[in-house]
Every structure is written in structure tokens, then in C-alpha cells.
Motif scaffolding. Structure first.
Motif, PDB file in Angstrom:
ATOM      1  N   VAL A 107       0.826  -1.207   0.000  1.00 24.55           N
ATOM      2  CA  VAL A 107       0.000   0.000   0.000  1.00 24.55           C
ATOM      3  C   VAL A 107       0.867   1.267   0.000  1.00 24.55           C
ATOM      4  O   VAL A 107       0.626   2.206  -0.759  1.00 24.55           O
ATOM      5  N   ILE A 108       1.916   1.276   0.826  1.00 23.94           N
ATOM      6  CA  ILE A 108       2.705   2.518   0.948  1.00 23.94           C
ATOM      7  C   ILE A 108       3.658   2.714  -0.236  1.00 23.94           C
ATOM      8  O   ILE A 108       4.319   3.734  -0.338  1.00 23.94           O
ATOM      9  N   GLY A 109       3.673   1.717  -1.143  1.00 25.68           N
ATOM     10  CA  GLY A 109       4.471   1.875  -2.356  1.00 25.68           C
ATOM     11  C   GLY A 109       3.590   1.825  -3.596  1.00 25.68           C
ATOM     12  O   GLY A 109       4.061   1.516  -4.678  1.00 25.68           O
ATOM     13  N   LEU A 110       2.306   2.128  -3.432  1.00 26.72           N
ATOM     14  CA  LEU A 110       1.396   2.087  -4.585  1.00 26.72           C
ATOM     15  C   LEU A 110       1.638   3.254  -5.526  1.00 26.72           C
ATOM     16  O   LEU A 110       1.980   4.359  -5.079  1.00 26.72           O
ATOM     17  N   PRO A 111       1.435   3.044  -6.823  1.00 26.66           N
ATOM     18  CA  PRO A 111       1.558   4.170  -7.747  1.00 26.66           C
ATOM     19  C   PRO A 111       0.577   5.294  -7.391  1.00 26.66           C
ATOM     20  O   PRO A 111      -0.565   5.014  -7.001  1.00 26.66           O
ATOM     21  N   TYR A 112       1.025   6.485  -7.493  1.00 30.73           N
ATOM     22  CA  TYR A 112       0.217   7.707  -7.323  1.00 30.73           C
ATOM     23  C   TYR A 112      -0.511   7.801  -5.976  1.00 30.73           C
ATOM     24  O   TYR A 112      -1.540   8.450  -5.871  1.00 30.73           O
ATOM     25  N   VAL A 173      12.139  -3.226 -13.115  1.00 28.90           N
ATOM     26  CA  VAL A 173      11.475  -2.792 -11.885  1.00 28.90           C
ATOM     27  C   VAL A 173      12.158  -3.475 -10.698  1.00 28.90           C
ATOM     28  O   VAL A 173      12.900  -4.437 -10.875  1.00 28.90           O
ATOM     29  N   MET A 174      11.865  -2.995  -9.492  1.00 32.55           N
ATOM     30  CA  MET A 174      12.385  -3.642  -8.293  1.00 32.55           C
ATOM     31  C   MET A 174      11.719  -5.014  -8.145  1.00 32.55           C
ATOM     32  O   MET A 174      10.688  -5.278  -8.760  1.00 32.55           O
ATOM     33  N   GLN A 175      12.368  -5.865  -7.282  1.00 32.90           N
ATOM     34  CA  GLN A 175      11.922  -7.259  -7.242  1.00 32.90           C
ATOM     35  C   GLN A 175      10.636  -7.481  -6.445  1.00 32.90           C
ATOM     36  O   GLN A 175      10.679  -8.027  -5.354  1.00 32.90           O
ATOM     37  N   SER A 176       9.535  -7.049  -6.985  1.00 29.45           N
ATOM     38  CA  SER A 176       8.241  -7.367  -6.362  1.00 29.45           C
ATOM     39  C   SER A 176       7.185  -7.496  -7.445  1.00 29.45           C
ATOM     40  O   SER A 176       7.286  -6.908  -8.526  1.00 29.45           O
ATOM     41  N   ASP A 177       6.184  -8.270  -7.096  1.00 27.68           N
ATOM     42  CA  ASP A 177       5.099  -8.539  -8.007  1.00 27.68           C
ATOM     43  C   ASP A 177       4.322  -7.276  -8.358  1.00 27.68           C
ATOM     44  O   ASP A 177       3.937  -7.046  -9.504  1.00 27.68           O
ATOM     45  N   THR A 178       4.102  -6.439  -7.326  1.00 28.11           N
ATOM     46  CA  THR A 178       3.343  -5.204  -7.540  1.00 28.11           C
ATOM     47  C   THR A 178       4.058  -4.311  -8.556  1.00 28.11           C
ATOM     48  O   THR A 178       3.439  -3.690  -9.409  1.00 28.11           O
ATOM     49  N   MET A 179       5.393  -4.249  -8.439  1.00 28.31           N
ATOM     50  CA  MET A 179       6.163  -3.387  -9.342  1.00 28.31           C
ATOM     51  C   MET A 179       6.068  -3.906 -10.777  1.00 28.31           C
ATOM     52  O   MET A 179       5.963  -3.140 -11.724  1.00 28.31           O
ATOM     53  N   LYS A 180       6.131  -5.220 -10.910  1.00 30.72           N
ATOM     54  CA  LYS A 180       6.036  -5.796 -12.261  1.00 30.72           C
ATOM     55  C   LYS A 180       4.677  -5.471 -12.887  1.00 30.72           C
ATOM     56  O   LYS A 180       4.593  -4.972 -14.000  1.00 30.72           O
ATOM     57  N   LYS A 181       3.630  -5.741 -12.086  1.00 29.30           N
ATOM     58  CA  LYS A 181       2.281  -5.504 -12.603  1.00 29.30           C
ATOM     59  C   LYS A 181       2.101  -4.039 -12.973  1.00 29.30           C
ATOM     60  O   LYS A 181       1.455  -3.692 -13.950  1.00 29.30           O
ATOM     61  N   MET A 182       2.705  -3.159 -12.165  1.00 34.73           N
ATOM     62  CA  MET A 182       2.547  -1.724 -12.408  1.00 34.73           C
ATOM     63  C   MET A 182       3.011  -1.339 -13.813  1.00 34.73           C
ATOM     64  O   MET A 182       2.285  -0.684 -14.556  1.00 34.73           O
ATOM     65  N   VAL A 189       6.542  -3.787 -20.324  1.00 33.02           N
ATOM     66  CA  VAL A 189       6.758  -5.137 -19.792  1.00 33.02           C
ATOM     67  C   VAL A 189       7.663  -5.009 -18.567  1.00 33.02           C
ATOM     68  O   VAL A 189       8.868  -4.797 -18.689  1.00 33.02           O
ATOM     69  N   GLY A 190       7.050  -5.107 -17.376  1.00 31.53           N
ATOM     70  CA  GLY A 190       7.820  -4.970 -16.132  1.00 31.53           C
ATOM     71  C   GLY A 190       8.794  -6.127 -15.985  1.00 31.53           C
ATOM     72  O   GLY A 190       8.416  -7.281 -16.156  1.00 31.53           O
ATOM     73  N   THR A 191      10.050  -5.809 -15.706  1.00 28.39           N
ATOM     74  CA  THR A 191      11.084  -6.852 -15.631  1.00 28.39           C
ATOM     75  C   THR A 191      11.885  -6.713 -14.328  1.00 28.39           C
ATOM     76  O   THR A 191      12.769  -5.861 -14.234  1.00 28.39           O
ATOM     77  N   PRO A 192      11.562  -7.537 -13.312  1.00 31.27           N
ATOM     78  CA  PRO A 192      12.255  -7.415 -12.022  1.00 31.27           C
ATOM     79  C   PRO A 192      13.739  -7.787 -12.132  1.00 31.27           C
ATOM     80  O   PRO A 192      14.082  -8.754 -12.807  1.00 31.27           O
ATOM     81  N   MET A 193      14.580  -7.001 -11.475  1.00 29.24           N
ATOM     82  CA  MET A 193      16.030  -7.216 -11.568  1.00 29.24           C
ATOM     83  C   MET A 193      16.699  -6.394 -10.470  1.00 29.24           C
ATOM     84  O   MET A 193      16.155  -5.380 -10.038  1.00 29.24           O
ATOM     85  N   LYS A 298      -2.258  11.692 -16.514  1.00 33.97           N
ATOM     86  CA  LYS A 298      -3.634  11.142 -16.444  1.00 33.97           C
ATOM     87  C   LYS A 298      -3.786   9.741 -17.031  1.00 33.97           C
ATOM     88  O   LYS A 298      -4.282   8.833 -16.354  1.00 33.97           O
ATOM     89  N   PRO A 299      -3.356   9.522 -18.282  1.00 35.11           N
ATOM     90  CA  PRO A 299      -3.540   8.184 -18.868  1.00 35.11           C
ATOM     91  C   PRO A 299      -2.835   7.086 -18.063  1.00 35.11           C
ATOM     92  O   PRO A 299      -3.349   5.971 -17.938  1.00 35.11           O
ATOM     93  N   PHE A 300      -1.679   7.424 -17.495  1.00 37.87           N
ATOM     94  CA  PHE A 300      -0.966   6.422 -16.698  1.00 37.87           C
ATOM     95  C   PHE A 300      -1.716   6.166 -15.383  1.00 37.87           C
ATOM     96  O   PHE A 300      -1.850   5.034 -14.935  1.00 37.87           O
ATOM     97  N   GLN A 301      -2.217   7.252 -14.800  1.00 37.31           N
ATOM     98  CA  GLN A 301      -2.998   7.107 -13.554  1.00 37.31           C
ATOM     99  C   GLN A 301      -4.206   6.207 -13.773  1.00 37.31           C
ATOM    100  O   GLN A 301      -4.511   5.343 -12.957  1.00 37.31           O
ATOM    101  N   GLU A 302      -4.879   6.418 -14.877  1.00 39.61           N
ATOM    102  CA  GLU A 302      -6.057   5.604 -15.201  1.00 39.61           C
ATOM    103  C   GLU A 302      -5.681   4.134 -15.339  1.00 39.61           C
ATOM    104  O   GLU A 302      -6.340   3.255 -14.811  1.00 39.61           O
ATOM    105  N   ARG A 303      -4.576   3.899 -16.040  1.00 42.02           N
ATOM    106  CA  ARG A 303      -4.138   2.535 -16.309  1.00 42.02           C
ATOM    107  C   ARG A 303      -3.850   1.725 -15.049  1.00 42.02           C
ATOM    108  O   ARG A 303      -4.075   0.523 -15.019  1.00 42.02           O
ATOM    109  N   VAL A 304      -3.276   2.388 -14.018  1.00 44.98           N
ATOM    110  CA  VAL A 304      -2.874   1.607 -12.833  1.00 44.98           C
ATOM    111  C   VAL A 304      -3.993   1.459 -11.791  1.00 44.98           C
ATOM    112  O   VAL A 304      -3.791   0.802 -10.775  1.00 44.98           O
ATOM    113  N   LYS A 305      -5.158   2.028 -12.089  1.00 46.94           N
ATOM    114  CA  LYS A 305      -6.259   1.954 -11.114  1.00 46.94           C
ATOM    115  C   LYS A 305      -6.625   0.528 -10.695  1.00 46.94           C
ATOM    116  O   LYS A 305      -6.826   0.269  -9.501  1.00 46.94           O
TER     117      LYS A 305
END
Ligand code: GCU
Length: 330
Positions: A107-112, A173-182, A189-193, A298-305
Motif C-alpha cells: 500500500v505505501i508503495g502504490l503508484p500515485y 522494476v524492483m523485485q516485487s510482483d506489484t512493481m512488475k504488474k505496475m 513489460v515490467g522486468t524485475p532485476m 492522467k492516462p498512466f494514472q487511469e491505467r494503474v487503477k
């Protein structure tokens, strides 16, 4: 996994051998070894250094801090393991690393989720995160507080102004599922590394780019391999200051109060230093040919909702936490 275990083992051995070399007549000061994955130029390093000096002074020399910068003790995941096992006592690790111990941290690392630095600062020092921070105690460490690492933005070989610009682009992205999905939701294409592998991966075409703040972008010279830095402002991920459980529990009540107050003070100072460091970093990047691109978010904000919603809905605590953070927005 094997390489990681080996690296952790070697770091442990190195530290233990280092300790046994001490002369017995040395003062009984407790050494806090802290793993840090960025350079000595980073504002968090400077803040930590001051923190260490103040801690030593205020505890009358009972505690001293030794910072290992530049990921010398391994990446943030390895550093967390060293803290858990008590091989070292402290580390600064990005929130997604701790998210692996308790999903509510997502939650504390959620986009926007934060409006700006002021809002984030309010959240970090208001006490709103105290319960969350205490929740990982069973995993062998305490979260003492959170530093800001500004806002994160996409960088690659072209401007990214809309989600379609990311189509087919592998972004580290950082090594977490949330970051990849974001990043997937944002159009790429989120790529954890691990952070240390990004430069070479982009150079070799394994990745098209990364996402980070200006300070790290410049510190790691990523402008050389990905010269367009686009202000998608999608994240403001906290960097967490963690401490080994026993180290913390063994502190006297008086020292705990000193530690707590100093951490708060340090976090405050780091927030103040952050903007200056961003300006300095941008200057260096521009001198080296980087282009900073303004983006309509805006378009990015909408996408990650949908991602936001799924994290909020994942537990009752997540929902309470999300509401508490948004309530602190002015
Ligand atoms: C930022 C953050 C670090 C993190 C890094 C990363 O620089 O401050 O804690 O390790 O991003 O992307 O891995």
C-alpha cells in the motif's frame, strides 16, 4: 539463488572475521553495521552519517554506526537477510523488499498514492505507519522509519509520453510482483532485476530501460544508456530503515528514545536535502546529453487503477492504511 546464498555467506564470513580481529581492551561500544546500496553522494548516505555521529554522541559512545555503501554487502534482499540473521544490524532497503514479508506494505508503495513530497513527509512522520512497521517483528527486524527517494519516472531510448510508447518495452522494476504488474498496466513489460544489473542489461538489449529517481539515474550513469527521462511520476517508493530485532530489544529504554528521536530528525533532514540533490543530479544528466520530458500523467494514472484497487482490497488492514494515507493529503 545459489549465487545470492554464496554472496550472503561470504559477506557473513567477512564480517565475522573482521570482528574477531578486535583487541579485547577496546571500549565496549556496540557497533551497528549498516548496509546501503547507493553511493556516498546520496542524500540518504549523508543523513545516515549525521545520524551515526549524533547517536554516538547522545548515547555517550555506547553505539557507533558504520555504513557500507555501494551495495558492498550485497543487494537489498541479501542485506535484509544479513539483518535478519544478526550478521549486520541495520540496512536501508526499498519498500518492495519488505513487501515480501507482509503484503500490506504494498500500500505505501502504490503508484500515485502520495500527492507530493509534503504529503509523503506527513505520512512518514505522523505515526500513521507505526502499526505497519511493527508488523514484521516476527521476521527478525524492526522498521524504524522511512526515507523519501523522491518520485520515480521512466527512462529509455525515447520519450515516453503515453502508455502506447511503452508497448513491447522491457522496463526494469524492483523485485516485487506489484512493481512488475505496475509497468505492465502502464503499457510496458515490467522486468524485475537488481539495480546493479540494469546498466549492462540495457546495453546488451535485454532491457529497453528502467524507472527511478533522478539521483539514482545519475549516480549509476544510466543517462549513458537511456538518455530520455520522462516524468511519469508513477511512484514515490519509501526506503525503509531496518534494524535487527535483538539489537533493538537489547537497547535500554533511554537509548530507544534517543534512537527514535534521531531517526525522526534524520528523516526530516533527508526530505529537505532531497530537492537540492535532484536539481544537482538533473544538471549533471543534462550536461551529459540527457533529455527530461514532461508528461501528462492522467492516462498512466487511469491505467494503474485496477492494480491500486486490488492491493487496497487485498486485506482489511490494507484498506485502513490506504484511507489513512489519503486522509493526510491536503
Ligand atoms: C532507489 C531507491 C533504492 C532502490 C533503487 C532501486 O534508488 O532509493 O532503495 O534500491 O531505487 O530501484 O533498486
Amino acid at each position: 539463488r545459489f549465487t545470492k546464498a554464496l554472496a550472503t555467506g561470504m559477506a557473513a564470513l567477512f564480517l565475522l572475521v573482521g570482528c574477531s580481529g578486535k583487541k579485547s581492551d577496546e571500549p565496549k561500544s556496540k557497533l551497528l553495521k549498516l548496509a546501503f546500496n547507493q553511493s556516498e553522494n546520496h542524500p540518504q548516505y549523508k543523513a545516515l552519517k549525521e545520524f551515526g555521529e549524533a547517536l554516538e554522541k547522545e548515547t555517550n559512545g555506547e553505539y557507533t554506526l558504520e555504513i557500507s555503501p555501494n551495495a558492498l554487502l550485497g543487494d537489498q534482499r541479501a542485506a535484509t537477510e544479513l539483518v535478519q540473521n544478526g550478521v549486520i544490524q541495520m540496512a536501508v532497503v526499498a519498500n518492495p523488499v519488505v513487501e515480501n514479508f507482509n503484503k500490506d506494505f504494498a500500500v505505501i508503495g502504490l503508484p500515485y498514492i502520495y500527492d507530493n513530497l509534503e504529503h509523503q513527509k506527513e505520512v512518514f512522520i505522523s505515526g500513521a505507519l507505526d502499526d505497519l512497521f511493527g508488523s514484521v517483528k516476527g521476521s527478525g527486524f524492526e522498521v524504524l522509519g522511512a526515507f523519501t527517494a523522491g518520485s520515480r519516472n521512466i527512462y529509455t531510448n525515447k520519450p515516453v509520453e503515453k502508455p502506447a510508447d511503452l508497448s513491447g518495452y522491457k522496463i526494469r522494476v524492483m523485485q516485487s510482483d506489484t512493481m512488475k504488474k505496475m509497468v505492465d498496466y502502464m503499457g510496458g513489460v515490467g522486468t524485475p532485476m537488481a539495480q546493479s544489473e540494469v546498466y549492462t542489461a540495457v546495453q546488451q538489449g535485454v532491457l529497453e530501460g528502467g524507472e527511478n529517481n533522478e539521483v539514482t539515474y545519475v549516480d549509476l550513469k544510466h543517462y549513458e544508456i537511456a538518455p530520455y527521462f520522462s516524468y511519469t511520476n508513477h511512484l514515490m517508493v519509501p526506503d525503509l530503515i531496518i534494524m535487527n530485532n535483538s539489537t533493538y530489544d537489547e537497547m535500554s529504554d533511554e537509548n530507544k528514545v534517543i534512537l527514535k528521536n534521531l531517526i525522526k530528525e534524520t528523516i526530516n533532514k533527508e526530505f529537505i536535502a532531497w530537492n537540492e540533490n535532484v536539481e544537482a543530479a538533473k544538471k549533471i544528466a543534462k550536461e551529459n546529453g540527457a533529455t527530461f520530458v514532461d508528461v501528462s500523467i492522467k492516462p498512466f494514472q487511469e491505467r494503474v487503477k485496477p492494480l491500486q484497487q486490488s492491493v487496497i482490497d487485498s486485506s482489511e488492514n490494507s484498506k485502513i492504511l490506504y484511507d489513512a494515507i489519503r486522509d493526510l493529503s491536503k
